[in-house]
Design an enzyme around this catalytic site. Structure first.
Site, short mmCIF file in Angstrom:
data_model
loop_
_atom_site.label_atom_id
_atom_site.label_comp_id
_atom_site.label_asym_id
_atom_site.label_seq_id
_atom_site.Cartn_x
_atom_site.Cartn_y
_atom_site.Cartn_z
N ASP A 114 -41.34 -21.59 -12.79
CA ASP A 114 -40.01 -21.71 -12.54
C ASP A 114 -39.23 -22.88 -12.66
O ASP A 114 -38.13 -22.91 -12.32
CB ASP A 114 -39.81 -20.94 -11.17
CG ASP A 114 -40.26 -19.70 -10.83
OD1 ASP A 114 -39.82 -18.72 -11.86
OD2 ASP A 114 -40.86 -19.00 -9.83
N GLU A 133 -36.17 -22.46 -15.03
CA GLU A 133 -35.43 -21.53 -14.54
C GLU A 133 -34.50 -21.90 -13.39
O GLU A 133 -33.41 -21.77 -13.26
CB GLU A 133 -36.05 -20.08 -14.21
CG GLU A 133 -34.98 -18.99 -14.19
CD GLU A 133 -35.91 -17.71 -14.17
OE1 GLU A 133 -36.50 -17.31 -15.18
OE2 GLU A 133 -35.94 -17.15 -13.06
N ASP A 134 -35.18 -22.52 -12.72
CA ASP A 134 -34.47 -22.90 -11.17
C ASP A 134 -34.46 -24.53 -10.89
O ASP A 134 -33.94 -24.86 -9.82
CB ASP A 134 -35.45 -22.39 -10.23
CG ASP A 134 -35.72 -21.04 -10.11
OD1 ASP A 134 -34.46 -20.23 -10.63
OD2 ASP A 134 -36.71 -20.43 -9.52
N ASP A 169 -46.69 -13.36 -11.07
CA ASP A 169 -45.42 -13.55 -10.51
C ASP A 169 -44.94 -12.28 -9.77
O ASP A 169 -44.44 -12.39 -8.48
CB ASP A 169 -44.40 -13.82 -11.55
CG ASP A 169 -43.11 -14.44 -10.86
OD1 ASP A 169 -43.04 -15.30 -10.02
OD2 ASP A 169 -41.92 -13.78 -11.52
#
Ligand code: ZN
Length: 179
Positions: A62, A65-66, A122
């Protein structure tokens, strides 16, 4: 190139650092790093510890993305396969949530085996986090909605690792009794 153990250890440290202060959705407002640890360990278990790059990518899955982590940085630090895996499981956050969800379903079967495994792990972790003891109506609806979508994504990811497929089915069964 880092040895397997160093690769995983560096990935865990970078992920913990980059996601520090973030909390995950769902039960108990856990720190985000708990989600990353769970996904990484699911993959370590399912593959019998045979694929350090996959486990490193799970820790990092992640970050693009984050957080402000880039593919170039991951390539430099962890090599092209790890960076490529993270990129494959990164949603385009400029799109709406509905569109991102739709694309995950459509694109799942086109992903590499490793990316499909990360996606399944996930979803297992995210389903587990949405199972509440004595859930309220909103929590039930949220769980039902998430599981229905996750099943569509995972339908396109199956067949790489039977143990992980079974762990997903087990999470869905547990969710079913919590709805
Ligand atoms: Zn995740």
């Amino acid at each position: 190139m880092l040895s397997g153990l160093r690769l995983v250890s560096e990935a865990a440290q970078l992920a913990a650092h980059r996601h520090s202060g973030q909390q995950r959705k769902g039960r108990g407002d856990e720190p985000y790093v708990n989600h990353l640890a769970e996904v990484a360990n699911l993959l370590a278990v399912a593959t019998g510890g045979a694929d350090a790059e996959l486990v490193a990518a799970a820790w990092l899955h992640d970050t693009m993305e984050d957080t402000d982590t880039t593919k170039d940085e991951l390539t430099q630090r962890f090599g092209p396969r790890v960076a490529g895996l993270v990129e494959e499981v990164t949603d385009d956050m400029t799109l709406s949530k509905d569109e991102r969800r739709r694309l995950q379903v459509v694109e799942a079967p086109t992903k590499s085996g490793g990316a499909r495994l990360i996606k399944i792990a996930d979803k297992i972790s995210n389903i587990r986090a949405r199972i509440f003891f004595e859930p309220n109506l909103m929590q039930r609806v949220e769980l039902m909605d998430y599981v229905a979508w996750a099943e569509q994504v995972v339908a396109g990811c199956r067949g790489v690792n039977a143990a992980l497929d079974a762990m997903f089915d087990d999470a869905v069964t547990k969710a079913g009794s919590a709805m």
